[in-house]
Design a protein around this motif. Structure first.
Motif: not given
Length: 344
Positions: A3-9, A299-309
């Motif tokens: 999903k888009w929010y899972e990309d690191p940005g 490794e890169p991680c989407s912290l925002f993706g965790l916020m959504v999750g």
């Protein structure tokens, strides 16, 4: 597919994601607020039929769903993921959603307006998102005759959307700037230039995670390019100010800043129960620590993706049974323990 929010940005940037929204109405029907249930169902069905091949435009698979037939939990999860807005979440009239697999492109049918086109992605990328939304807009406009006035532009349910029908927005992470005494006056000054700043997860002291959305106030009297440039410039300026304040704080109290980041990481790594508020604030501290170079991940991680999750409906969607509040807090902690990146 991610999903888009899972990309690191974008590394080092406080601009988390950008979004473009275009609203349109089909000339053949009244605005949604004036439509009968039968008209709503008829129009939504016709739009679905006419847009069946929309996937060929972006080379993606799209999901077609009737929102009024969807379970409340699933709709709330879509709202938490920014795929639909609050008014559509609460609507009981026939309405639909066309959503790409990665949720970067979506079209809501018979929400506040007949057609709501949305494109969203990580980072500051409004111009690119507008190009994608414009392609979808052309695709739909070639099949359905929009309500358009030569003087006022696109006609919409709300006067604030008349004109271009464009809402451009960017979400910025401002954990230090938002706590300054002059933040309220700063946002008021920006409002005079045509932008509005609101908390993403509430306002004021209740804005967990320090995420703020910058968007345009007007859609009439400005071109699409002028609106996009205004919002992008405002978001970039907020990013610069936040970076300066964090750089100063890191220089003045390096041990304190490091302590905040590492403590936050430690709590999330080992906690067995976390409220939404605590988890959002801790993730915000880690996000700032990574951007400032205090924490380095393997490794890169989407912290925002965790916020959504960790939002309630998305957590509940993964569970095989209903959860009490305590069980939900435990599920949130487990979710973060499993997905938190390793630090060097």
């Amino acid at each position: 597919m991610n999903k888009w929010y899972e990309d690191p940005g974008t590394p080092g940037s406080n601009v988390i994601y950008s979004r473009i929204r275009l609203v349109r109405n089909w000339r053949e029907y009244p605005f949604p607020g004036k439509m009968t249930r039968e008209q709503s169902a008829e129009m939504t069905g016709k739009l679905y039929e006419g847009l069946a091949g929309i996937g060929s435009l972006e080379g993606k698979k799209f999901r077609f769903a009737y929102l009024d037939r969807m379970a409340d939990l699933e709709k709330t999860a879509l709202f938490e993921r920014r795929a639909i807005n609050r008014s559509v979440l609460k609507k009981h009239q026939p309405s639909g959603l066309i959503l790409s697999e990665d949720e970067r492109e979506g079209v809501v049918l018979n929400g506040d307006d007949h057609i709501r086109i949305q494109t969203v992605d990580m980072g500051l990328c409004l111009s690119r998102l507008y190009q994608r939304a414009d392609r979808i807009d052309d695709y739909i406009g070639n099949r359905f005759d929009y309500s358009f006035d030569e003087k006022y532009g696109y006609l919409t349910s709300f006067p604030t959307n008349v004109g271009t029908g464009l809402r451009a927005s960017a979400v910025v992470h401002l954990p230090v700037l938002s706590r300054k005494k002059n933040f309220a006056s700063l946002t008021a000054d920006m409002a005079r230039f045509g932008t509005v700043i609101r908390g993403v997860y509430g306002d004021g002291g209740e804005n967990f995670g320090s995420l703020y959305q910058v968007s345009n106030q007007k859609t009439l009297g400005q071109s699409e390019k002028e609106i996009i440039d205004l919002v992008a410039k405002t978001a970039a300026e907020l990013d610069v100010q936040e970076k300066k304040l964090r750089k100063d704080a890191l220089r003045q109290r390096p041990l304190g800043r490091a302590d905040e980041a590492y403590k936050s990481y430690g709590v999330l790594r080992y906690a067995r129960r976390l409220t939404r508020k605590d988890a959002m604030e801790l993730l915000s501290q880690i996000m700032a620590g990574i951007n400032d170079g205090i924490l380095k991940t393997d490794e890169p991680c989407s912290l925002f993706g965790l916020m959504v999750g960790i939002q309630p409906a998305n957590l509940l969607s993964r569970s095989e049974k209903p959860l009490s509040r305590e069980e939900l807090d435990a599920a949130r902690a487990a979710f973060l323990r499993e997905r938190l990146p390793e630090i060097q």
